[in-house]
Design a protein around this motif. Structure first.
Motif, PDB file in Angstrom:
ATOM      1  N   SER A  10       1.930   0.307  -6.225  1.00 13.91           N
ATOM      2  CA  SER A  10       2.363   1.665  -5.879  1.00 13.91           C
ATOM      3  C   SER A  10       1.156   2.483  -5.414  1.00 13.91           C
ATOM      4  O   SER A  10       0.007   2.107  -5.657  1.00 13.91           O
ATOM      5  N   VAL A  11       1.431   3.608  -4.758  1.00 15.57           N
ATOM      6  CA  VAL A  11       0.345   4.408  -4.193  1.00 15.57           C
ATOM      7  C   VAL A  11       0.077   5.616  -5.092  1.00 15.57           C
ATOM      8  O   VAL A  11       1.015   6.235  -5.609  1.00 15.57           O
ATOM      9  N   ALA A  12      -1.211   5.941  -5.277  1.00 12.46           N
ATOM     10  CA  ALA A  12      -1.572   7.148  -6.044  1.00 12.46           C
ATOM     11  C   ALA A  12      -1.365   8.338  -5.093  1.00 12.46           C
ATOM     12  O   ALA A  12      -2.306   8.827  -4.449  1.00 12.46           O
ATOM     13  N   THR A  13      -0.103   8.769  -5.017  1.00  7.60           N
ATOM     14  CA  THR A  13       0.312   9.739  -3.993  1.00  7.60           C
ATOM     15  C   THR A  13      -0.476  11.042  -4.046  1.00  7.60           C
ATOM     16  O   THR A  13      -0.900  11.557  -3.000  1.00  7.60           O
ATOM     17  N   ASP A  14      -0.681  11.577  -5.247  1.00  4.03           N
ATOM     18  CA  ASP A  14      -1.374  12.870  -5.344  1.00  4.03           C
ATOM     19  C   ASP A  14      -2.816  12.769  -4.857  1.00  4.03           C
ATOM     20  O   ASP A  14      -3.307  13.640  -4.138  1.00  4.03           O
ATOM     21  N   MET A  15      -3.479  11.679  -5.254  1.00  4.40           N
ATOM     22  CA  MET A  15      -4.873  11.474  -4.822  1.00  4.40           C
ATOM     23  C   MET A  15      -4.950  11.345  -3.301  1.00  4.40           C
ATOM     24  O   MET A  15      -5.807  11.938  -2.649  1.00  4.40           O
TER      25      MET A  15
ATOM     26  N   ASN B 242      -2.367   1.393  -6.797  1.00  3.82           N
ATOM     27  CA  ASN B 242      -2.335   0.976  -8.203  1.00  3.82           C
ATOM     28  C   ASN B 242      -2.134  -0.536  -8.309  1.00  3.82           C
ATOM     29  O   ASN B 242      -1.733  -1.179  -7.341  1.00  3.82           O
TER      30      ASN B 242
ATOM     31  N   MET C 217      -6.813   3.942  -4.360  1.00  6.30           N
ATOM     32  CA  MET C 217      -5.577   4.730  -4.416  1.00  6.30           C
ATOM     33  C   MET C 217      -4.320   3.863  -4.365  1.00  6.30           C
ATOM     34  O   MET C 217      -3.220   4.368  -4.179  1.00  6.30           O
TER      35      MET C 217
ATOM     36  N   ALA D 269      -6.838   4.319   1.650  1.00  3.84           N
ATOM     37  CA  ALA D 269      -6.305   4.335   0.273  1.00  3.84           C
ATOM     38  C   ALA D 269      -6.754   3.092  -0.488  1.00  3.84           C
ATOM     39  O   ALA D 269      -7.150   3.176  -1.663  1.00  3.84           O
TER      40      ALA D 269
END
Ligand code: DC
Length: 230
Positions: free
Chosen positions: A58-63, A54, A52, A47
């Motif tokens: 935070s994490v770009a969960t959908d990606m 941000n 992925m 990630a």
């Protein structure tokens, strides 16, 4: 002694010494060792490398969820140890940095990540003869494991161990940073919705704050024999 192989689940807080114990036990009894934390760390490294995470952490969960089928994690046995592989590349040292440690807990809260890794972990335990360590091994991954241990030690003792380990590898970190990371990860691991860190009802607890590694190994081996030599 029974020749039936069993599943051994070793859970506990971060830096509670469970990986060292689990690895040594596996070697002594000729079982396969799996470090499930390394799998969450490898997904986190993926990630980080692929934009992925941000800027606010935070994490770009959908990606990341969409990318999961393209993430392959494996372990390569090398000499006495094991190397974590991410899509064919050895990433053993890359996944142990404080940067990965700082991002791994949010990644491990994502249900799709957990489901994918739990599936892989169950496949790895299919033929038993395995020692797996983590946070949810005795509760979620292998609820029927024949031997379950839950490790703990004080946050200060755990931070001290992790600090020493990182410094030995040449990392430029302070004890205070490591203690803050250990405390923050405890909080996230215990309060997340998806399989939070908790001791399984049938796990044997071990507080190893004041134990040497040899003492822990002896304790674990005695417990193993008390189960398989019945
Ligand atoms: O054991 P470790 O510190 O290498 O684990 C890294 C992170 O992965 C930890 O903060 C929580 C997460 N983890 C998890 O949620 N479930 C597991 N079975 C193993 C690790």
């Amino acid at each position: 002694m029974s020749s039936e192989k069993i599943i051994i689940a070793i859970d506990g807080y971060s830096s509670s010494g469970k990986s060292t114990m689990a690895r040594r036990l596996a070697k002594t009894i000729g079982y396969r060792y799996i470090d499930s934390g390394a799998m969450y760390r490898a997904v986190t490294l993926y990630a980080m490398r692929n934009g992925m995470i941000n800027s606010d952490g935070s994490v770009a969960t959908d990606m990341l969820t969409a990318a999961l089928p393209a993430i392959h994690i494996d372990f390569k046995v090398q000499g006495d140890g094991q190397q974590t592989m991410l899509n064919g590349e050895i990433v053993e040292s890359e996944i142990r940095t404080l940067e990965v440690s700082n991002h791994v807990s949010p990644v491990a809260t994502i249900p799709a990540v957990r489901h994918a890794l739990v599936r892989m972990q169950r496949d790895m335990g299919e033929s038993k003869g395995i020692v797996m360590d983590g946070r949810d091994i005795g509760t979620i991954v292998f609820p029927a494991a024949e031997m379950k241990v839950f490790c703990n030690a004080t946050p200060e003792r755990r931070a001290e161990r992790r600090y020493k380990e990182l410094r030995e590898k040449g990392a430029d970190v302070t004890y205070e940073e490591v203690l803050a990371n250990v405390t923050e990860r405890d909080h996230i691991d215990m309060t997340r919705k998806e399989s939070p860190l908790r001791c399984a009802d049938d796990a044997v607890m071990l507080d190893n704050s004041a134990m040497t590694i040899d003492e822990q190994n002896e304790w674990l081996l005695r417990l193993f024999h008390s189960i398989v030599d019945k």
